[in-house]
Scaffold this active site. Structure first.
Site, PDB file in Angstrom:
ATOM      1  N   HIS A 125     -37.261  49.048 -37.909  1.00 54.21           N
ATOM      2  CA  HIS A 125     -38.225  49.618 -36.963  1.00 54.21           C
ATOM      3  C   HIS A 125     -39.232  50.517 -37.691  1.00 54.21           C
ATOM      4  O   HIS A 125     -39.098  51.741 -37.694  1.00 54.21           O
ATOM      5  CB  HIS A 125     -37.496  50.411 -35.873  1.00 54.21           C
ATOM      6  CG  HIS A 125     -36.853  49.552 -34.843  1.00 54.21           C
ATOM      7  ND1 HIS A 125     -37.451  49.233 -33.641  1.00 54.21           N
ATOM      8  CD2 HIS A 125     -35.662  48.896 -34.843  1.00 54.21           C
ATOM      9  CE1 HIS A 125     -36.654  48.449 -32.941  1.00 54.21           C
ATOM     10  NE2 HIS A 125     -35.563  48.231 -33.645  1.00 54.21           N
ATOM     11  N   GLU A 158     -42.148  51.265 -36.770  1.00 50.43           N
ATOM     12  CA  GLU A 158     -43.021  52.007 -35.862  1.00 50.43           C
ATOM     13  C   GLU A 158     -42.626  53.478 -35.724  1.00 50.43           C
ATOM     14  O   GLU A 158     -43.440  54.320 -35.335  1.00 50.43           O
ATOM     15  CB  GLU A 158     -43.041  51.339 -34.480  1.00 50.43           C
ATOM     16  CG  GLU A 158     -41.825  51.584 -33.598  1.00 50.43           C
ATOM     17  CD  GLU A 158     -40.663  50.637 -33.864  1.00 50.43           C
ATOM     18  OE1 GLU A 158     -39.744  50.566 -33.023  1.00 50.43           O
ATOM     19  OE2 GLU A 158     -40.662  49.984 -34.925  1.00 50.43           O
ATOM     20  N   CYS A 202     -38.028  43.798 -35.310  1.00 44.84           N
ATOM     21  CA  CYS A 202     -36.702  43.642 -34.720  1.00 44.84           C
ATOM     22  C   CYS A 202     -36.597  42.376 -33.865  1.00 44.84           C
ATOM     23  O   CYS A 202     -36.505  41.282 -34.411  1.00 44.84           O
ATOM     24  CB  CYS A 202     -36.310  44.892 -33.942  1.00 44.84           C
ATOM     25  SG  CYS A 202     -34.520  45.003 -33.639  1.00 44.84           S
TER      26      CYS A 202
END
Length: 252
Positions: A221, A223, A113
């Site tokens: 994202h 993660e 990001c």
């Protein structure tokens, strides 16, 4: 042999509207710990507290995370406007030179990001202040309502360059991802090679062309629940393999 150490670039945060701290999201920490096999270490984005060379000596690689503040447009020759939102000049001062130094010294780096946008700016690229204001573009921002599960849910596909680095990692030319960003790449940097686009043409995956080591970034994202996501897990596994290889060379 000890585990590799990953520096997770921190973000400024204010506790109780008065006490400043440097923080990293638990999802980032867990993605590193659960998938790459490395030890996560939060790096304060404070240029008066850390030096690029010292950080590279201390860590086997770095994760450049997302964050609320945006890269200041002065770094790509534009004036700040209200549309650019808030800034974190301290993080700019740490992240941008660190990205360039890591590429030069073959240190594995992964951007997410804001980190994706930092990669682009670090190599001379520019950013749009607000993607959703552009004709024909979709709203890539985080949904304003709902649970975290709903906000980080998959929202659109990414079309990847056939045979490119990302397509090889994922084993396919199209993947489904989440979307939680307002800004995006306007002009790619000199060494930035775009390998993935959203349906509206927004760049979403890149690598640094000619980098002697691992230097990749994504606009989404990965993660979030990385250990169980079929796209996120292989991305972090590829990052982990590069980290382990560098750590082994250093320990030899």
């Amino acid at each position: 042999m000890s585990r590799p150490v990953i520096g997770i670039i921190g973000n400024v945060h204010i506790i109780n509207d008065e006490y400043p701290v440097q923080a990293a999201g638990v999802s980032n920490i867990e993605a590193i710990a659960q998938v790459t096999g490395a030890t996560p270490l939060i790096v304060p984005a404070l240029p008066h507290a850390v030096g690029v060379s010292d950080l590279i000596d201390a860590c086997d690689g770095f994760l450049f995370t997302g964050g609320r503040p945006n890269v200041h447009p002065k770094h790509y020759g534009e004036d700040a406007t209200e549309a650019h939102g808030a800034f974190d000049l301290d993080r700019d001062a740490v992240a941008l030179p660190l990205i360039r130094a890591c590429v030069e010294r073959k240190v594995p780096i992964l951007g997410i990001c804001r980190g994706f946008q930092e990669f682009n700016v670090a190599f001379g690229g520019s950013l749009y202040p607000e993607i959703r204001d552009l004709p024909g573009r979709m709203n890539h921002r985080m949904p304003p309502d709902g649970t975290l599960e709903e906000k980080f849910a998959h929202r659109h596909v990414i079309t990847l360059t056939p045979g490119g680095r990302f397509a090889r990692i994922f084993g396919r030319d199209e993947v489904l991802v989440n979307s939680l960003h307002g800004q995006g790449i306007k002009r790619p940097g000199e060494r930035i090679e775009i390998e993935g686009h959203a349906p509206d043409g927004t760049p979403e995956a890149l690598h640094v062309a000619g980098a002697p080591g691992y230097a990749m970034a994504v606009q989404w994202h990965p993660e979030w629940r990385a250990h169980e996501d079929p796209v996120s897990r292989p991305l972090f596994e590829s990052f982990g393999a590069a980290l382990t290889a560098r750590h082994a060379r250093g320990a030899a």
